[in-house]
Scaffold this motif. Structure first.
Motif: not given
Length: 224
Positions: A6, A13, A69, A204, A207-208, A210-212, A214-215, A222
């Motif tokens: 993180s 980022e 991505e 799911t 996606t979680a 990859m979301r900026p 957070r893990t 999930q």
């Protein structure tokens, strides 16, 4: 490892490390972040899987993107891998429910028991790929098994990634058991539903992750 990942992901980022920049050496990062080298290396591997960095032998780790991505597992992107799995493994589960032999069921139930008892993550990941191969074998079509064999390395890499960052193992065990129960019952519809749910949860969790910023929480619903 998640905290280290993180931190480094956030720095990339935010632009603290720009595209083309070289990350500090492993020794320096270990001192700065106060972590062991194995923990740091796991985080660096995760950054590469996310497509944010690349490791160049003898030169170090370099930033190649500033946003996540589509992660890559071996030779295949997560998106390509999931698309193929939906088109192959879902119908294969239905065929397996209709065509499985007692030997197929014995192998799958024995495998589930071993996975439930396994304490070593690497060994569990190996058995995870064997499970999906065994379902394909139960469909009694060697072409299905050949397709799963082709993506086996990518499946193992994805499984390790999701278990490390998404806490997928216990959830996967439950999903695998639902698939086998459908095969035991000889219900193609239930097997298709169980495999569909399994792959939905994989997507799911990916996606979680990859979301900026957070893990996914390991206690979250999930959760390969």
């Amino acid at each position: 490892m998640e905290a280290v990942l993180s931190h480094l992901r956030g720095a990339i980022e935010r632009g603290d490390y720009a595209i083309g920049d070289k990350l500090p050496s492993e020794a320096e990062l270990c001192r700065t972040l106060e972590v062991s080298r194995p923990v740091l290396r796991e985080a660096l591997r995760a950054l590469q899987t996310m497509g944010l960095t690349v490791s160049r032998t003898g030169r170090g780790t370099f930033v190649v993107a500033d946003a996540v991505e589509d992660p890559t597992f071996g030779d295949y992107s997560a998106g390509h891998l999931l698309e193929v799995r939906r088109h192959i493994e879902i119908p294969v589960a239905g065929y397996a429910a209709e065509r499985r032999t007692p030997e197929n069921l014995d192998r799958l139930t024995h495998l589930l028991d071993r996975m439930g008892r396994e304490t070593d993550t690497t060994a569990w990941v190996a058995m995870d790929t064997v499970f999906h191969l065994a379902v394909a074998e139960a469909a009694q079509n060697p072409v299905f098994r050949r397709v799963i064999e082709e993506i086996r390395d990518a499946l193992a890499r994805q499984s390790a990634f999701l278990n490390e960052l998404g806490g997928r193992r216990e959830q996967s065990d439950r999903e695998h058991r639902a698939i086998v129960e459908a095969l035991i019952d000889g219900s193609a519809a239930d097997a298709v539903d169980a495999m569909t749910h399994h792959l939905d949860r994989v997507e799911t969790t990916l996606t979680a992750i990859m979301r900026p910023g957070r893990t996914p929480d390991h206690d979250s619903p999930q959760a390969v």
